[in-house]
Design an enzyme around this catalytic site. Structure first.
Site, PDB file in Angstrom:
ATOM      1  N   ASP A   2     -15.027  21.547  27.670  1.00  0.00           N
ATOM      2  CA  ASP A   2     -13.784  22.080  27.129  1.00  0.00           C
ATOM      3  C   ASP A   2     -12.997  22.890  28.163  1.00  0.00           C
ATOM      4  O   ASP A   2     -13.583  23.602  28.966  1.00  0.00           O
ATOM      5  CB  ASP A   2     -14.107  22.966  25.911  1.00  0.00           C
ATOM      6  CG  ASP A   2     -12.891  23.201  25.040  1.00  0.00           C
ATOM      7  OD1 ASP A   2     -11.880  22.493  25.229  1.00  0.00           O
ATOM      8  OD2 ASP A   2     -12.948  24.090  24.184  1.00  0.00           O
ATOM      9  N   GLY A   3     -11.688  22.763  28.081  1.00  0.00           N
ATOM     10  CA  GLY A   3     -10.811  23.612  28.895  1.00  0.00           C
ATOM     11  C   GLY A   3     -10.044  22.876  29.980  1.00  0.00           C
ATOM     12  O   GLY A   3      -9.348  23.507  30.786  1.00  0.00           O
ATOM     13  N   ASN A  50     -10.289  13.416  18.490  1.00  0.00           N
ATOM     14  CA  ASN A  50      -9.380  13.388  19.651  1.00  0.00           C
ATOM     15  C   ASN A  50      -8.325  12.281  19.577  1.00  0.00           C
ATOM     16  O   ASN A  50      -7.359  12.285  20.345  1.00  0.00           O
ATOM     17  CB  ASN A  50     -10.170  13.260  20.969  1.00  0.00           C
ATOM     18  CG  ASN A  50     -10.818  14.544  21.421  1.00  0.00           C
ATOM     19  OD1 ASN A  50     -11.803  14.536  22.168  1.00  0.00           O
ATOM     20  ND2 ASN A  50     -10.293  15.691  20.985  1.00  0.00           N
ATOM     21  N   GLU A 189     -30.652  26.645  21.766  1.00  0.00           N
ATOM     22  CA  GLU A 189     -30.043  27.892  22.241  1.00  0.00           C
ATOM     23  C   GLU A 189     -28.613  27.567  22.636  1.00  0.00           C
ATOM     24  O   GLU A 189     -28.341  26.484  23.151  1.00  0.00           O
ATOM     25  CB  GLU A 189     -30.811  28.437  23.446  1.00  0.00           C
ATOM     26  CG  GLU A 189     -32.232  28.854  23.131  1.00  0.00           C
ATOM     27  CD  GLU A 189     -32.308  30.013  22.143  1.00  0.00           C
ATOM     28  OE1 GLU A 189     -31.401  30.863  22.156  1.00  0.00           O
ATOM     29  OE2 GLU A 189     -33.266  30.043  21.339  1.00  0.00           O
TER      30      GLU A 189
HETATM   31  C1  FPP Z   1     -11.664  18.904  26.449  1.00  0.00           C
HETATM   32  O1  FPP Z   1     -10.660  19.658  27.100  1.00  0.00           O
HETATM   33  C2  FPP Z   1     -11.951  17.684  27.198  1.00  0.00           C
HETATM   34  C3  FPP Z   1     -11.753  16.418  26.718  1.00  0.00           C
HETATM   35  C4  FPP Z   1     -11.225  16.159  25.356  1.00  0.00           C
HETATM   36  C5  FPP Z   1     -12.026  15.242  27.558  1.00  0.00           C
HETATM   37  C6  FPP Z   1     -13.234  15.314  28.448  1.00  0.00           C
HETATM   38  C7  FPP Z   1     -13.329  14.070  29.248  1.00  0.00           C
HETATM   39  C8  FPP Z   1     -13.570  14.005  30.577  1.00  0.00           C
HETATM   40  C9  FPP Z   1     -13.890  15.191  31.401  1.00  0.00           C
HETATM   41  C10 FPP Z   1     -13.483  12.729  31.316  1.00  0.00           C
HETATM   42  C11 FPP Z   1     -14.309  11.586  30.906  1.00  0.00           C
HETATM   43  C12 FPP Z   1     -13.578  10.767  29.925  1.00  0.00           C
HETATM   44  C13 FPP Z   1     -14.098   9.759  29.201  1.00  0.00           C
HETATM   45  C14 FPP Z   1     -13.307   9.218  28.048  1.00  0.00           C
HETATM   46  C15 FPP Z   1     -15.429   9.165  29.504  1.00  0.00           C
HETATM   47  P1  FPP Z   1      -9.282  19.923  26.342  1.00  0.00           P
HETATM   48  O2  FPP Z   1      -8.330  18.829  26.656  1.00  0.00           O
HETATM   49  O3  FPP Z   1      -9.551  20.142  24.895  1.00  0.00           O
HETATM   50  O4  FPP Z   1      -8.822  21.253  27.032  1.00  0.00           O
HETATM   51  P2  FPP Z   1      -7.964  22.407  26.375  1.00  0.00           P
HETATM   52  O5  FPP Z   1      -8.751  22.909  25.200  1.00  0.00           O
HETATM   53  O6  FPP Z   1      -7.876  23.408  27.476  1.00  0.00           O
HETATM   54  O7  FPP Z   1      -6.639  21.812  26.011  1.00  0.00           O
END
Ligand code: FPP
Length: 232
Positions: A2-3, A50, A189
């Protein structure tokens, strides 16, 4: 993981650049886990919720997933990494589903490390599917209601045959599980890291593991009752 979006916004970059950096961080984290003796890592890459994001971000994420898989396949193979997926990948576009299925098949025999990618995954959806499968078995006379115990439920989860998580790390300063492995995390945990996922480097991972090592895991028992070999 996340982030990514907030990491990009803080730097005045597009959200997808945050995801790209997040995807690279994932590859680095696999190396760090292997170096530190972790044998299974499950990452939440795309939740069942998502899909509600803008189309451009959703398709950008899948393109990124396909690219990262292709770009790092040789490295994953060399490090003896097995790829597994949880979630309903039938809904994913073919250009990412095809390569994912190929790598899951070709890496089946790899045993040093298992990377589980949660894609179009939601714990509640998983629980509903397991309940439907159990109900169908009961209706077909293959199972009696009294025979339904945890092992029956566990065997119908998408994580069947995988270990429960010992440690769940949530990055970006949020304090929620957000529909991730709700049943499997019963005795996990949980460590909350304040950094955004693209900044979650090996030092951050070591901090989380050190925090985990300090926790006393009792699994519902008293400290005195615990056998050192307890796993649940
Ligand atoms: C959450 O950050 C992250 C995601 C929803 C995507 C994570 C995916 C990858 C790192 C790449 C790999 C991808 C695939 C499909 C295999 P956020 O967008 O919620 O961040 P925010 O909360 O800061 O907006």
């Amino acid at each position: 993981m996340d982030g990514n979006g907030r990491w990009a916004a803080a730097k005045g970059l597009p959200r997808l650049e945050g995801h790209r950096r997040g995807a690279e961080r994932l590859i680095e984290t696999i190396d760090s886990c292997i170096d530190l003796g972790v044998t299974t890592l499950t990452v939440f890459a795309f939740s069942a919720e998502n899909w509600k994001r803008p189309l451009e971000e959703v398709s950008g994420l899948f393109k990124l997933g396909e690219w990262i898989l292709r770009a790092h396949l040789a490295r994953l193979e060399k490090r003896n990494v097995r790829l597994r997926v949880i979630g309903d990948i039938t809904a994913l576009p073919e250009f990412v589903r095809g390569p994912l299925e190929d790598v899951m098949e070709s890496s089946k025999g790899n045993s040093a490390f298992t990377l589980v990618v949660a894609l179009n995954y939601g714990a509640r959806q998983e629980i509903v599917a397991a309940a439907q499968a159990i109900a169908a078995d009961v209706a077909a006379g293959k199972l009696t209601p009294a025979a339904v115990d945890w092992s029956v439920v566990e065997a119908r989860l998408q994580t069947a045959g995988m270990p429960d998580p010992d440690l769940i790390i949530r990055t970006s300063g949020e304090f929620r599980l957000s529909n991730f492995l709700l049943l499997q995390s019963a005795y996990a945990e949980i460590v909350f890291a304040s950094v955004f996922w693209p900044d979650f480097d090996k030092a951050q991972l070591q901090l989380a593991l050190a925090e985990f090592a300090k926790r006393e895991r009792r699994f519902g028992q008293t400290g005195a009752q615990l056998q050192p070999t307890s796993t649940k």
